[in-house]
Design a protein around this motif. Structure first.
Motif, short mmCIF file in Angstrom:
data_model
loop_
_atom_site.label_atom_id
_atom_site.label_comp_id
_atom_site.label_asym_id
_atom_site.label_seq_id
_atom_site.Cartn_x
_atom_site.Cartn_y
_atom_site.Cartn_z
N LYS A 1 52.55 32.21 79.16
CA LYS A 1 51.07 32.18 79.73
C LYS A 1 51.29 34.15 79.79
N SER A 2 52.43 34.24 79.94
CA SER A 2 52.67 35.65 80.31
C SER A 2 52.68 36.97 79.22
N LEU A 3 53.14 35.93 77.51
CA LEU A 3 52.79 37.06 76.15
C LEU A 3 51.90 37.31 76.52
N ARG A 4 51.74 38.62 75.48
CA ARG A 4 51.09 39.44 75.53
C ARG A 4 50.38 38.82 74.03
N VAL A 5 49.21 39.12 74.10
CA VAL A 5 47.54 38.51 72.90
C VAL A 5 48.16 39.80 71.93
N PRO A 6 48.34 39.53 70.36
CA PRO A 6 48.67 40.83 69.72
C PRO A 6 46.84 40.59 69.43
N TYR A 7 46.30 41.88 69.69
CA TYR A 7 45.11 42.05 69.17
C TYR A 7 44.96 42.96 68.34
N LEU A 8 46.06 43.49 67.62
CA LEU A 8 45.71 43.90 66.09
C LEU A 8 45.61 43.14 65.13
N ALA A 9 46.55 42.32 65.17
CA ALA A 9 47.10 41.15 64.23
C ALA A 9 45.65 40.33 64.62
N VAL A 10 44.83 39.39 65.90
CA VAL A 10 44.08 39.38 65.61
C VAL A 10 42.33 39.40 64.87
N GLY A 11 42.60 40.96 65.31
CA GLY A 11 41.38 41.62 65.06
C GLY A 11 41.74 40.97 63.15
N LEU A 12 42.87 42.09 62.57
CA LEU A 12 42.87 42.33 60.98
C LEU A 12 42.98 41.09 60.87
N ILE A 13 43.05 39.91 60.80
CA ILE A 13 43.29 38.04 60.82
C ILE A 13 40.87 38.28 60.86
N TYR A 14 39.98 38.41 61.35
CA TYR A 14 38.87 38.51 61.87
C TYR A 14 37.82 39.53 60.96
N LEU A 15 38.76 40.44 60.73
CA LEU A 15 37.87 41.23 59.70
C LEU A 15 38.31 41.11 58.42
N LEU A 16 39.47 40.56 58.48
CA LEU A 16 39.57 40.44 56.70
C LEU A 16 38.29 38.96 56.33
N VAL A 17 38.79 38.01 56.87
CA VAL A 17 37.96 36.75 57.12
C VAL A 17 36.47 37.12 56.95
N PHE A 18 35.89 37.48 57.37
CA PHE A 18 34.87 38.22 57.82
C PHE A 18 34.09 38.33 56.15
N LEU A 19 35.13 40.13 55.86
CA LEU A 19 34.86 40.38 54.22
C LEU A 19 34.87 39.64 53.42
N LEU A 20 36.14 38.33 53.47
CA LEU A 20 36.66 36.75 52.70
C LEU A 20 35.48 36.79 52.15
N MET A 21 34.40 36.08 53.02
CA MET A 21 32.89 34.79 53.35
C MET A 21 31.73 35.75 52.65
N ILE A 22 31.72 37.93 53.12
CA ILE A 22 30.89 38.17 53.01
C ILE A 22 30.05 38.07 50.83
N PHE A 23 32.17 37.64 50.14
CA PHE A 23 31.60 37.93 48.98
C PHE A 23 32.00 36.80 48.73
N TYR A 24 32.94 36.09 48.73
CA TYR A 24 33.04 34.42 49.12
C TYR A 24 31.43 33.21 48.82
N TYR A 25 30.59 33.86 49.47
CA TYR A 25 29.52 33.69 49.65
C TYR A 25 28.45 33.85 48.15
N MET A 26 28.56 35.33 47.77
CA MET A 26 28.27 35.62 46.98
C MET A 26 28.13 34.47 45.33
N VAL A 27 28.84 33.34 45.19
CA VAL A 27 29.46 32.17 44.46
C VAL A 27 27.92 31.63 44.46
N LEU A 28 28.21 30.98 45.83
CA LEU A 28 27.06 29.72 46.27
C LEU A 28 26.33 30.39 46.29
N VAL A 29 24.87 31.56 46.84
CA VAL A 29 24.34 32.42 46.46
C VAL A 29 23.62 32.83 45.60
#
Length: 397
Positions: free
Chosen positions: A195-223
């Motif tokens: 609990k004392s460890l610092r959460v790496p917000y930049l890494a988490v934010g980057l992971i969130y951003l990349l999966v967001f972009l991935l799904m926008i374009f991934y769903y083009m195939v289905l839609v």
């Protein structure tokens, strides 16, 4: 443990089925509701669950931290079966969209609980292997479900909704076999240290951003792809489902190979290669001079997607401490499905301006730009060594 793994894998398949099983039926659904002049609304039948998932998944992740993963998973599976199957009886577009919204709430709970359970129950190489297996199982499930949806859609546009009844079988298995993870096994000193460890917000934010972009374009195939195939080549729903399953099959191969890939490549390089594969695939789809060319493009894009999905999930499990894992996974789940929901909305102007094929070409250019941008990132500065001292520095460069 085998039954627990089976429940987690089958629960993951439920999240794929939310959209995949009805994707081949979209043109038939659109024709059925054509009197409503609701072409965009019928596409939202596929992606409506994503909106409520995006809104509810962070809360679901928080609830899993507070009250336990098993309860959340069991209740969500029951709601999933009830709301998904209800589409078989509904003949009103807005009621159907409402049922899909409720389905999304259940998917958010399933995915948040199941993914957090993976983080709780596995670690190290075993976690990488199971995440790869989980992603591969989801892609294989996508193949089966898209094919099933295509064949059922040949009977009626309502028939694919029968597939949601399978959730009740998983619901029963979860009640019987899923034991609660032992969070008390760590010493109080270890818990306080975590609990004392610092959460790496930049890494988490980057992971969130990349999966967001991935799904926008991934769903083009289905839609979007069903309309290209049926308008340009005149194929039926069954063949459309078969074509889409090519992408899922290629994704399953790369996902199942993820543990091997991760031993040799860093997170950064996997992201770069994955987005390049997707970009190359969309170039071929955009220049669809023949059915075989489209299938080749689907295979390339699917292979790239299969690398990218477990990469983000595994990285998040590595950097998120256990006491906030549910929240972190909930946010990750929310970004996945927010991208899915926004995909047809964000792509509509590009389809209008450049046509369906042109939209795939524009997307290919954007994805290539994303790959180049990732290659230039100073990854070692993004990940905090104070949190992830157990990580191999070569894996985050």
């Amino acid at each position: 443990m085998r039954l627990i793994k089976a429940v987690l894998l089958l629960s993951s398949a439920m999240t794929v089925m939310a959209g995949a099983v009805i994707s081949p039926a979209l043109p038939e659904i659109s024709r059925h509701f054509s009197a409503d002049n609701a072409n965009v609304l019928t596409k939202l039948i596929l992606t409506m669950p994503a909106l409520t998932i995006a809104l509810c998944a962070p809360l679901a992740g928080h609830l899993s931290d507070l009250f336990g993963r098993k309860k959340l998973l069991v209740y969500s599976l029951f709601l999933y079966g009830l709301s998904g199957f209800s589409g078989f009886f509904l003949d009103d577009l807005f009621l159907l969209l409402a049922s899909r919204a409720v389905l999304g709430i259940s998917v958010g709970g399933i995915m948040s609980a199941a993914t957090a359970l993976v983080g709780d129950l596995f670690s190290g190489n075993e976690r990488a292997e199971f995440i790869g297996l989980q992603s591969g199982f989801m892609y294989i499930g996508g193949i089966v479900l898209v094919l099933l949806g295509g064949f059922l859609a040949e009977i009626s546009w309502k028939a694919p909704f029968l597939a949601y009844l399978s959730a009740f079988a998983v619901f029963i298995l979860a009640i019987i076999g899923l034991s609660k993870p032992n969070h008390g096994s760590n010493s109080s000193e270890m818990v306080d240290l975590e609990k004392s460890l610092r959460v790496p917000y930049l890494a988490v934010g980057l992971i969130y951003l990349l999966v967001f972009l991935l799904m926008i374009f991934y769903y083009m195939v289905l839609v979007q792809l069903p309309f290209i195939l049926q308008d340009r080549f005149g194929v039926g729903s069954a063949v459309t489902g078969l074509a889409i399953s090519v992408s899922a099959f290629a994704g399953s191969l790369s996902s199942l190979s993820y543990p091997l890939i991760k031993r040799r490549l860093s997170y950064k390089l996997i992201y770069v290669l994955g987005f390049i594969f997707v970009s190359a695939g969309y170039v071929l789809i955009g220049n669809s001079f023949g059915f075989v060319v489209i299938l080749t493009g689907l295979a390339l894009a699917g292979f790239g997607n299969g690398m990218l999905m477990p990469n983000g999930s595994f990285w998040l499990m590595e950097v998120a401490p256990e006491h906030i894992r549910g929240k972190a996974v909930g946010g990750f789940t929310g970004m996945i499905f927010l991208g899915q929901f926004l995909s047809p909305i964000l792509m509509a102007p590009f389809v209008s301006l450049f046509s369906l094929n042109g939209a795939f070409l524009v997307s290919a250019l954007f994805l290539a730009t994303v790959a180049i941008s990732i290659a230039m990132l100073p990854m070692s500065r993004i990940v905090s060594s104070r949190l992830s001292g157990s990580l191999d520095k070569n894996n985050v460069r």
